[in-house]
Structures are given as structure tokens and as C-alpha cells.
Design an enzyme around this catalytic site. Sequence first.
Site, PDB file in Angstrom:
ATOM      1  N   ARG A 162       1.817  -0.094 -13.304  1.00 55.54           N
ATOM      2  CA  ARG A 162       1.460  -0.334 -11.899  1.00 55.54           C
ATOM      3  C   ARG A 162       1.776  -1.780 -11.499  1.00 55.54           C
ATOM      4  NH1 ARG A 162       1.801   3.974 -12.987  1.00 55.54           N
ATOM      5  NH2 ARG A 162       0.332   5.705 -12.856  1.00 55.54           N
ATOM      6  N   SER A 237      -5.872   7.553  -6.470  1.00 58.21           N
ATOM      7  CA  SER A 237      -6.617   6.834  -7.510  1.00 58.21           C
ATOM      8  C   SER A 237      -6.911   5.410  -7.044  1.00 58.21           C
ATOM      9  CB  SER A 237      -5.808   6.792  -8.809  1.00 58.21           C
ATOM     10  OG  SER A 237      -5.581   8.090  -9.288  1.00 58.21           O
ATOM     11  N   GLU A 333      -6.575  -0.372  -8.194  1.00 57.74           N
ATOM     12  CA  GLU A 333      -5.138  -0.120  -8.047  1.00 57.74           C
ATOM     13  C   GLU A 333      -4.730  -0.290  -6.586  1.00 57.74           C
ATOM     14  OE1 GLU A 333      -2.232   3.741  -8.670  1.00 57.74           O
ATOM     15  OE2 GLU A 333      -3.807   3.381 -10.143  1.00 57.74           O
TER      16      GLU A 333
END
Length: 337
Positions: A162, A237, A333
Site C-alpha cells: 500500500r 478497508s 489505509e
Amino acid sequence: MEIQSNFSLKNYNTFGIEAKARQFVAVHTVAELKTILGENKDEQKFILGGGSNMLLTKDIDALVIHIDLKGKTILKEDDDFVWVESQAGETWHDFVLWTIDNNFGGLENMSLIPGNVGTTPVQNIGAYGTEIKDTFVSCEAINIATQEIKTFTNADCKFGYRESVFKNEVKDQYIITSVVYKLTKRNHKINISYGDITAELAKNNITVPTLKEVSNAVIAIRQSKLPDPKELGNSGSFFKNPILLKSDFEKIHQKFPEMKYYEVSETEVKVPAGWLIEQAGFKGKRFGDAGIHKNQALVLVNYGNATGQEILAVSKDVQKTVFDTFGIQIEAEVNVI
């Protein structure tokens, strides 16, 4: 192109948060983007794609530039591979379905991920054993200050979990305008290593799946776990799965032998953040109009009129409780604005 003032961003973020942009403009071509950047050099700017990976906690005191560049092109192909370019404003899931309809392989495991193509390299998005870095060739990006176009190769992007150069060294310096992917035309590398996909295929008596069948399985799994942002505000998420040194994890695992984990290297393991949050008692909990989804503890949701600050407060409560319980720090995130 019309610059609008005091513009509502409620329909431009998947959390459905009401926030205002001091100024707002949508651009549909690279030429328009260059013009807007050149004519507003001294303005504070905020670049907006699909609005799927951000939590707005306040109004945006800036010129919000919505990247709405559309188009898909086959650049070249041989017997085995095809190089496909997509403009940044294409909806990611629609682009994935288009590649599958053309029997181009490599993106099927990332079906139904929210957002636009232009943000996929920024986040190095991934799902079910695949990441953007696996098929990414290059992207074109415009320098916000100079309006010069630069090509970033796979190596230039410094992809991590990520992570990319766009979140670090060149953060806020470039706007991605198009992305090139190298996809398979035959001998597809079907990845069904994740148990959820294997189980979904088995349920449908599929033993040798096609790209479409893998995509359909991923869509079914995601729909069973994740709410549709059009029906319930969310950003997918919210937290990253923490990666720990094995030496640190082993001490924690002794206290919590039931803790799930996956090896990512000889020295590191990944722990599912959803499992940690669920064990900490948050799955399905609601705090006014902010809460944690009943089917997936990784997903924070807006039940209607939650503010960004209220959702942020819930996320901080989750982080603190997980750390107090397990000694593991989980990171957001989603970009908190």
C-alpha cells in the site's frame, strides 16, 4: 470548464460525508488540466479522483480539481501479452471488467475495488494475492508546479505494501493522468491461492476457472463482506494489515495462540487487522451514525449523517483498543483529510 464556489463534495466521496470545496472544477482532458494548473499557480490545490480512499473531516479550503479523464487504448500486443493504457478517470472496476471481457488476464482478483484507475499506483492497491505492481508498466503524470509530463516506470514508483513514491518522495507534486498495464492474452496465471476464492469456486463446482469465473468469485466474496458505498457510506478497508517482525510476533503469539497470521518473508508476518478489530469487540458496533460494519470489521461506515470527525474518532478508538489489547499498532489505509 467552470470553476464553482462553495461546492458540495458529498457525492464525490464514497463515505458520503458532507463537506464543501471553496472552489471546484472537473477536468476532462490533459490540456484542460494543464490550463487549470497554469492559470491557478498561486492557488492551494486539492486533487480529487474517485473519492474512495479518503475521509473528509473538514471543508476543503482550496481549488478542488476533479480528474475525469476517460478512455482506454490497446498500445501494442504480441501472441502472449497486451499493453493497455487507461486514462486516470476511468472507474477501476469497469476497467477490470473490460479487460476480462477481452480475455486479458492479471486484474481479475482486484474486481470490485472502489475508486478510479489513476489512484491505483498511488496506493499499490491489491486483493487476494495480487497487487498493481504485478501488472503495472508505467504511468504518465503531470507536474503540478511546471505542468510538464513525466513517465514513471514500475521501478520509479518504488512499490511497497500500500505504498509508492506518490505517497512519499513526490507526494502532492504530481497528478497521474494515465496508466499502462501489461496483461496476459493466454496462459493466464490464475491465482486462487486464497481460501475464500477456492471455497467460492468449489461452491459452484468450478475446478478450472476462467478469468470471468475468478472475477465473479471475488465479486461475490466482496459483496458478502463489504457494503456498497452507494447504499452505505464507506471507503472499503479502513486499516492496513500490520506487518510484524517474526521475533516480535512470536512473543505476542504466545499470549494469543489463536491469532491468525501469514508469512510475508523470512523475517516478517502479516496479521489480519480485521481479526484484531473483531477480537477487540468492535465488529458491528455503532456510535451514532458512525460504526464498524457487521460483516467486516476492517470497514468503517457512515449510517447516514456521520461527520468525518465522528468516523475519525471511532477509528482512533479502534486503534487504541487494539494496541492496548494486543500491543499491535494498526495504521489507517484511508487518507484522512
